[in-house]
Design a protein around this motif. Structure first.
Motif, short mmCIF file in Angstrom:
data_model
loop_
_atom_site.label_atom_id
_atom_site.label_comp_id
_atom_site.label_asym_id
_atom_site.label_seq_id
_atom_site.Cartn_x
_atom_site.Cartn_y
_atom_site.Cartn_z
N ASP A 15 -8.85 23.67 -6.63
CA ASP A 15 -7.84 23.25 -5.66
C ASP A 15 -7.55 21.75 -5.70
N ALA A 16 -7.94 21.05 -6.76
CA ALA A 16 -7.76 19.59 -6.83
C ALA A 16 -6.30 19.18 -6.61
N ALA A 17 -5.35 19.88 -7.22
CA ALA A 17 -3.93 19.53 -7.05
C ALA A 17 -3.49 19.75 -5.59
N LEU A 18 -3.98 20.82 -4.99
CA LEU A 18 -3.69 21.10 -3.58
C LEU A 18 -4.26 19.99 -2.70
N TYR A 19 -5.49 19.56 -2.98
CA TYR A 19 -6.09 18.46 -2.23
C TYR A 19 -5.22 17.20 -2.33
N ALA A 20 -4.71 16.93 -3.52
CA ALA A 20 -3.86 15.74 -3.71
C ALA A 20 -2.61 15.83 -2.84
N ASP A 21 -2.01 17.02 -2.74
CA ASP A 21 -0.83 17.20 -1.90
C ASP A 21 -1.17 17.00 -0.42
N LEU A 22 -2.31 17.54 0.00
CA LEU A 22 -2.73 17.37 1.40
C LEU A 22 -3.03 15.91 1.70
N ILE A 23 -3.67 15.23 0.78
CA ILE A 23 -3.97 13.80 0.96
C ILE A 23 -2.68 13.00 1.06
N ASP A 24 -1.68 13.33 0.24
CA ASP A 24 -0.38 12.65 0.34
C ASP A 24 0.21 12.82 1.73
N ALA A 25 0.12 14.02 2.29
CA ALA A 25 0.64 14.27 3.64
C ALA A 25 -0.15 13.47 4.68
N LEU A 26 -1.47 13.43 4.52
CA LEU A 26 -2.31 12.70 5.48
C LEU A 26 -2.05 11.21 5.43
N GLU A 27 -1.74 10.68 4.24
CA GLU A 27 -1.53 9.23 4.10
C GLU A 27 -0.31 8.74 4.85
N ARG A 28 0.56 9.64 5.27
CA ARG A 28 1.71 9.24 6.09
C ARG A 28 1.27 8.94 7.53
N HIS A 29 0.02 9.29 7.85
CA HIS A 29 -0.48 9.11 9.22
C HIS A 29 -1.63 8.12 9.32
N GLY A 30 -2.12 7.66 8.19
CA GLY A 30 -3.23 6.72 8.23
C GLY A 30 -3.82 6.50 6.85
N THR A 31 -5.01 5.92 6.84
CA THR A 31 -5.72 5.63 5.60
C THR A 31 -6.69 6.77 5.32
N VAL A 32 -6.56 7.39 4.16
CA VAL A 32 -7.49 8.44 3.76
C VAL A 32 -8.64 7.76 3.03
N LEU A 33 -9.80 7.75 3.66
CA LEU A 33 -10.96 7.04 3.11
C LEU A 33 -11.50 7.69 1.85
N THR A 34 -11.19 8.96 1.67
CA THR A 34 -11.75 9.74 0.55
C THR A 34 -10.65 10.27 -0.35
N GLU A 35 -9.65 9.45 -0.66
CA GLU A 35 -8.53 9.94 -1.46
C GLU A 35 -8.95 10.38 -2.86
N HIS A 36 -10.10 9.92 -3.33
CA HIS A 36 -10.60 10.31 -4.65
C HIS A 36 -10.86 11.83 -4.75
N VAL A 37 -11.04 12.50 -3.62
CA VAL A 37 -11.29 13.95 -3.64
C VAL A 37 -10.11 14.70 -4.26
N GLY A 38 -8.94 14.11 -4.21
CA GLY A 38 -7.75 14.75 -4.77
C GLY A 38 -7.52 14.46 -6.24
N THR A 39 -8.39 13.69 -6.88
CA THR A 39 -8.20 13.40 -8.29
C THR A 39 -8.92 14.43 -9.14
N ALA A 40 -8.31 14.80 -10.23
CA ALA A 40 -8.86 15.85 -11.10
C ALA A 40 -10.18 15.43 -11.74
N ASP A 41 -10.37 14.12 -11.95
CA ASP A 41 -11.55 13.65 -12.66
C ASP A 41 -12.58 12.96 -11.76
N VAL A 42 -12.69 13.43 -10.51
CA VAL A 42 -13.56 12.76 -9.55
C VAL A 42 -15.01 12.70 -10.02
N GLU A 43 -15.52 13.76 -10.61
CA GLU A 43 -16.92 13.74 -11.06
C GLU A 43 -17.12 12.74 -12.20
N GLU A 44 -16.15 12.67 -13.11
CA GLU A 44 -16.24 11.72 -14.21
C GLU A 44 -16.18 10.28 -13.69
#
Length: 140
Positions: A15-44
């Protein structure tokens, strides 16, 4: 507003791409402290900066403690996300869990049955945007 977004990392990255879309929506309301969760290569990325499991844990808890609200995508079962939701509830943070009911996984009663957690069922990020916005505005 500081927003902590939780989503499965080691439990599955489907669901990484879905997380990225949700994070984009959340960023319109504030700072997402964990935006890296939406990146495909977070573990790397974590390996590249040579973070130990303890450092990841401590960093994430610091962000969680700082957050005004917590939004967790809980469709993919994840021990880490469950832990984060539990800590947020214990710290009396407003928590919203997003769940797609057509998934292969039933939502845990520990999430759905928790009166301190708002559960929003949805199919697409755009389909849950107004409900998510209402949650964020009610805790701003």
């Amino acid at each position: 507003m500081d927003i902590y977004f939780a989503g499965s990392i080691r439990g599955g990255r489907d669901d990484a791409a879905l997380y990225a879309d949700l994070i984009d929506a959340l960023e319109r309301h504030g700072t997402v402290l964990t935006e890296h969760v939406g990146t495909a290569d977070v573990e790397e990325r974590e390996e590249a900066v040579d973070l130990s499991d303890r450092e990841i844990h401590d960093q994430d808890l610091e962000w969680l403690r700082r957050a005004d609200v917590v939004v967790a995508e809980v469709t993919t079962p994840s021990l880490g996300v469950g832990y984060e939701v539990g800590r947020a509830v214990a710290w009396e943070k407003p928590v919203c869990c997003l769940y797609r009911p057509d998934s292969a996984h039933d939502l845990s009663a520990m999430i759905r049955g928790n009166a301190a957690v708002d559960v929003l069922e949805y199919q697409t990020p755009s389909g849950v945007e107004s409900e998510l916005e209402a949650f964020l505005e009610s805790h701003h």
